[in-house]
Motif scaffolding. Structure first.
Motif, PDB file in Angstrom:
ATOM      1  N   ASP A  47       0.827  -1.223   0.000  1.00 14.61           N
ATOM      2  CA  ASP A  47       0.000   0.000   0.000  1.00 14.61           C
ATOM      3  C   ASP A  47       0.860   1.273   0.000  1.00 14.61           C
ATOM      4  OD1 ASP A  47      -2.285  -1.555   0.014  1.00 14.61           O
ATOM      5  OD2 ASP A  47      -3.004  -0.903   1.975  1.00 14.61           O
ATOM      6  N   PRO A  48       1.647   1.492  -1.071  1.00 11.39           N
ATOM      7  CA  PRO A  48       2.537   2.667  -1.040  1.00 11.39           C
ATOM      8  C   PRO A  48       1.841   4.023  -1.127  1.00 11.39           C
ATOM      9  CG  PRO A  48       2.757   1.504  -3.120  1.00 11.39           C
ATOM     10  CD  PRO A  48       1.915   0.627  -2.232  1.00 11.39           C
ATOM     11  N   GLY A  49       0.523   4.046  -1.366  1.00 12.48           N
ATOM     12  CA  GLY A  49      -0.211   5.289  -1.163  1.00 12.48           C
ATOM     13  C   GLY A  49      -0.414   6.134  -2.403  1.00 12.48           C
ATOM     14  N   GLY A  50      -0.915   7.334  -2.145  1.00 10.78           N
ATOM     15  CA  GLY A  50      -1.295   8.239  -3.222  1.00 10.78           C
ATOM     16  C   GLY A  50      -0.196   9.216  -3.598  1.00 10.78           C
ATOM     17  N   ALA A  51      -0.531  10.059  -4.573  1.00  9.82           N
ATOM     18  CA  ALA A  51       0.446  11.012  -5.107  1.00  9.82           C
ATOM     19  C   ALA A  51       0.959  11.968  -4.028  1.00  9.82           C
ATOM     20  CB  ALA A  51      -0.200  11.798  -6.242  1.00  9.82           C
ATOM     21  N   TYR A  52       0.105  12.297  -3.074  1.00 10.69           N
ATOM     22  CA  TYR A  52       0.481  13.277  -2.055  1.00 10.69           C
ATOM     23  C   TYR A  52       1.685  12.830  -1.223  1.00 10.69           C
ATOM     24  CZ  TYR A  52       0.082  16.516   1.827  1.00 10.69           C
ATOM     25  OH  TYR A  52       0.352  17.469   2.773  1.00 10.69           O
ATOM     26  N   VAL A  53       1.715  11.532  -0.872  1.00  6.86           N
ATOM     27  CA  VAL A  53       2.822  11.053  -0.026  1.00  6.86           C
ATOM     28  C   VAL A  53       3.992  10.502  -0.845  1.00  6.86           C
ATOM     29  CG1 VAL A  53       1.311  10.527   1.931  1.00  6.86           C
ATOM     30  CG2 VAL A  53       1.846   8.708   0.303  1.00  6.86           C
ATOM     31  N   LEU A  54       3.807  10.410  -2.159  1.00  3.99           N
ATOM     32  CA  LEU A  54       4.799   9.710  -2.981  1.00  3.99           C
ATOM     33  C   LEU A  54       6.234  10.240  -2.854  1.00  3.99           C
ATOM     34  CD1 LEU A  54       4.337   7.761  -6.069  1.00  3.99           C
ATOM     35  CD2 LEU A  54       6.138   9.462  -6.193  1.00  3.99           C
ATOM     36  N   PRO A  55       6.462  11.562  -2.885  1.00  2.00           N
ATOM     37  CA  PRO A  55       7.863  12.020  -2.788  1.00  2.00           C
ATOM     38  C   PRO A  55       8.549  11.545  -1.506  1.00  2.00           C
ATOM     39  CG  PRO A  55       6.401  13.814  -3.441  1.00  2.00           C
ATOM     40  CD  PRO A  55       5.526  12.667  -3.055  1.00  2.00           C
ATOM     41  N   ARG A  56       7.824  11.598  -0.394  1.00  2.00           N
ATOM     42  CA  ARG A  56       8.413  11.154   0.872  1.00  2.00           C
ATOM     43  C   ARG A  56       8.615   9.634   0.888  1.00  2.00           C
ATOM     44  NH1 ARG A  56       6.113   7.837   4.640  1.00  2.00           N
ATOM     45  NH2 ARG A  56       4.148   8.942   4.353  1.00  2.00           N
ATOM     46  N   VAL A  57       7.618   8.884   0.403  1.00  2.00           N
ATOM     47  CA  VAL A  57       7.733   7.426   0.405  1.00  2.00           C
ATOM     48  C   VAL A  57       8.862   6.990  -0.528  1.00  2.00           C
ATOM     49  CG1 VAL A  57       6.534   5.228   0.006  1.00  2.00           C
ATOM     50  CG2 VAL A  57       5.278   7.160   0.971  1.00  2.00           C
ATOM     51  N   MET A  58       8.922   7.603  -1.689  1.00  3.88           N
ATOM     52  CA  MET A  58       9.976   7.247  -2.661  1.00  3.88           C
ATOM     53  C   MET A  58      11.364   7.524  -2.072  1.00  3.88           C
ATOM     54  SD  MET A  58      10.639   6.072  -5.712  1.00  3.88           S
ATOM     55  CE  MET A  58       9.326   6.266  -6.905  1.00  3.88           C
ATOM     56  N   ALA A  59      11.497   8.655  -1.393  1.00  2.17           N
ATOM     57  CA  ALA A  59      12.800   9.000  -0.799  1.00  2.17           C
ATOM     58  C   ALA A  59      13.181   7.981   0.271  1.00  2.17           C
ATOM     59  CB  ALA A  59      12.747  10.407  -0.205  1.00  2.17           C
ATOM     60  N   THR A  60      12.213   7.586   1.088  1.00  4.30           N
ATOM     61  CA  THR A  60      12.519   6.631   2.163  1.00  4.30           C
ATOM     62  C   THR A  60      12.839   5.256   1.576  1.00  4.30           C
ATOM     63  OG1 THR A  60      10.903   7.832   3.480  1.00  4.30           O
ATOM     64  CG2 THR A  60      11.753   5.805   4.417  1.00  4.30           C
ATOM     65  N   VAL A  61      12.030   4.825   0.605  1.00  3.29           N
ATOM     66  CA  VAL A  61      12.289   3.534  -0.053  1.00  3.29           C
ATOM     67  C   VAL A  61      13.712   3.509  -0.600  1.00  3.29           C
ATOM     68  CG1 VAL A  61      11.712   2.163  -2.114  1.00  3.29           C
ATOM     69  CG2 VAL A  61       9.888   2.978  -0.621  1.00  3.29           C
ATOM     70  N   SER A  62      14.112   4.614  -1.244  1.00  2.00           N
ATOM     71  CA  SER A  62      15.425   4.668  -1.893  1.00  2.00           C
ATOM     72  C   SER A  62      16.584   4.581  -0.903  1.00  2.00           C
ATOM     73  CB  SER A  62      15.554   5.952  -2.713  1.00  2.00           C
ATOM     74  OG  SER A  62      14.517   5.989  -3.665  1.00  2.00           O
ATOM     75  N   ALA A  63      16.299   4.879   0.369  1.00  2.00           N
ATOM     76  CA  ALA A  63      17.344   4.731   1.391  1.00  2.00           C
ATOM     77  C   ALA A  63      17.601   3.249   1.693  1.00  2.00           C
ATOM     78  CB  ALA A  63      16.929   5.466   2.668  1.00  2.00           C
ATOM     79  N   TYR A  64      16.632   2.378   1.337  1.00  2.00           N
ATOM     80  CA  TYR A  64      16.752   0.949   1.639  1.00  2.00           C
ATOM     81  C   TYR A  64      17.037   0.097   0.414  1.00  2.00           C
ATOM     82  CZ  TYR A  64      14.750   2.049   6.211  1.00  2.00           C
ATOM     83  OH  TYR A  64      14.535   2.564   7.461  1.00  2.00           O
ATOM     84  N   ILE A  65      16.490   0.528  -0.754  1.00  2.00           N
ATOM     85  CA  ILE A  65      16.585  -0.311  -1.951  1.00  2.00           C
ATOM     86  C   ILE A  65      16.438   0.584  -3.185  1.00  2.00           C
ATOM     87  CG2 ILE A  65      14.082  -0.825  -2.036  1.00  2.00           C
ATOM     88  CD1 ILE A  65      14.797  -3.698  -2.863  1.00  2.00           C
ATOM     89  N   SER A  66      17.043   0.168  -4.297  1.00  2.00           N
ATOM     90  CA  SER A  66      16.861   0.904  -5.541  1.00  2.00           C
ATOM     91  C   SER A  66      15.467   0.594  -6.097  1.00  2.00           C
ATOM     92  CB  SER A  66      17.938   0.478  -6.531  1.00  2.00           C
ATOM     93  OG  SER A  66      17.546   0.842  -7.823  1.00  2.00           O
ATOM     94  N   PRO A  67      14.726   1.609  -6.566  1.00  2.00           N
ATOM     95  CA  PRO A  67      13.376   1.351  -7.106  1.00  2.00           C
ATOM     96  C   PRO A  67      13.373   0.297  -8.217  1.00  2.00           C
ATOM     97  CG  PRO A  67      13.700   3.697  -6.812  1.00  2.00           C
ATOM     98  CD  PRO A  67      15.028   3.046  -6.523  1.00  2.00           C
ATOM     99  N   GLU A  68      14.483   0.174  -8.945  1.00  2.00           N
ATOM    100  CA  GLU A  68      14.533  -0.859 -10.013  1.00  2.00           C
ATOM    101  C   GLU A  68      14.486  -2.280  -9.439  1.00  2.00           C
ATOM    102  OE1 GLU A  68      18.037   1.354 -10.960  1.00  2.00           O
ATOM    103  OE2 GLU A  68      16.222   2.487 -10.475  1.00  2.00           O
ATOM    104  N   ASP A  69      14.765  -2.422  -8.163  1.00  2.00           N
ATOM    105  CA  ASP A  69      14.764  -3.757  -7.553  1.00  2.00           C
ATOM    106  C   ASP A  69      13.429  -4.103  -6.885  1.00  2.00           C
ATOM    107  OD1 ASP A  69      17.355  -4.156  -8.396  1.00  2.00           O
ATOM    108  OD2 ASP A  69      18.227  -3.346  -6.555  1.00  2.00           O
TER     109      ASP A  69
END
Ligand SMILES: [Fe+2]
Ligand SMILES: [Fe+2]
Length: 254
Positions: A47-69
């Protein structure tokens, strides 16, 4: 700390990560939790959420894993706070999207997406085998609240991702990540569950399915995570709750 998330389970091959919150607590906006499972270096977003939270979620995800993975995005249901960011997530990752078969024809309304990457989940649920050999199980949770709804059990961590089940809405300044005092926590859950869940019969059916799994933690899409003692307390509270059809005259005001 809350902006960078928190690892809530970890072993040599597998992690379960809570992805944090907005720094500011916004009024009139339901706060959401997103989670990331990393299994042998491959990512699964819950449940990664809507457009409103996406920049924050994407930034946090990227601290753990590359989005391509990221191979898998799992959506419990079709609500905007859950899945309205689907087009952006599909653009930024190669992931396949798993959602109830009831919603596959609706989510293209959230943006331009490749329908070949949308995998419908049949009503009875199913499972996915991860790189480590461990499984994720899609547990039916229909009518709690969405008519096509799944919760997800990660058998490796024994964490149950429960979507809107177990959701809490905190007053401003009161939020916390883990439920420490269940009796105090009930007040933040009660109104939502009474009005959004279909009926006691459905709540009981879902509890009967998930208690067999003996989850160590229950991680909802809003509010705080249940672990230890509070898991059992939550399941007992939920199976005894009157909701929806049970209180329909009250809801209609007649
Ligand atoms: Fe919802
Ligand atoms: Fe929600």
């Amino acid at each position: 700390m809350k902006e960078t998330g928190e690892v809530i389970y970890e072993d040599a091959e597998h992690k379960f990560v809570w992805l944090g919150w907005e720094e500011e607590e916004e009024e009139g906006f339901v706060q959401t939790n997103q989670y990331l499972i990393i299994d042998k270096g491959r990512g699964i977003l819950l449940d990664p959420g809507g457009a409103y939270v996406l920049p924050r979620v994407m930034a946090t995800v990227s601290a753990y894993i590359s989005p391509e993975d990221i191979d898998v995005i799992f959506y419990t249901h079709q609500d905007p706070d859950v899945s309205s960011g689907v087009a952006l997530w599909m653009k930024n990752t190669p992931a396949k999207v798993y959602i109830s078969k009831l919603w596959t024809r609706f989510i293209p309304h959230f943006g331009s997406i490749d329908l070949n990457r949308i995998i419908p989940i049949e009503d009875g649920g199913g499972s996915l085998t991860l790189a480590s050999g461990s499984k994720l199980h899609f547990i039916p949770a229909h009518f709690l609240h969405s008519v096509g709804n799944f919760t997800l059990f990660d058998e490796r961590s024994k964490i149950l991702f429960s979507g809107d089940i177990g959701a809490a809405v905190f007053p401003k300044g009161e939020r916390y990540i883990f439920v420490e005092d269940f009796d105090k926590h009930v007040q933040y859950m009660e109104n939502f569950h009474r009005r959004y869940m279909a009926s006691k019969e459905v709540c009981q059916l879902w509890v009967s399915l998930v208690e067999k799994l003996e989850p160590k933690a229950i991680a909802p899409q809003h509010g705080a995570i249940f672990k230890g003692e509070s898991v059992r307390k939550f399941l007992d509270w939920f199976r005894n709750l009157e909701s929806g059809v049970d209180i329909i005259r009250e809801v209609y005001g007649v």
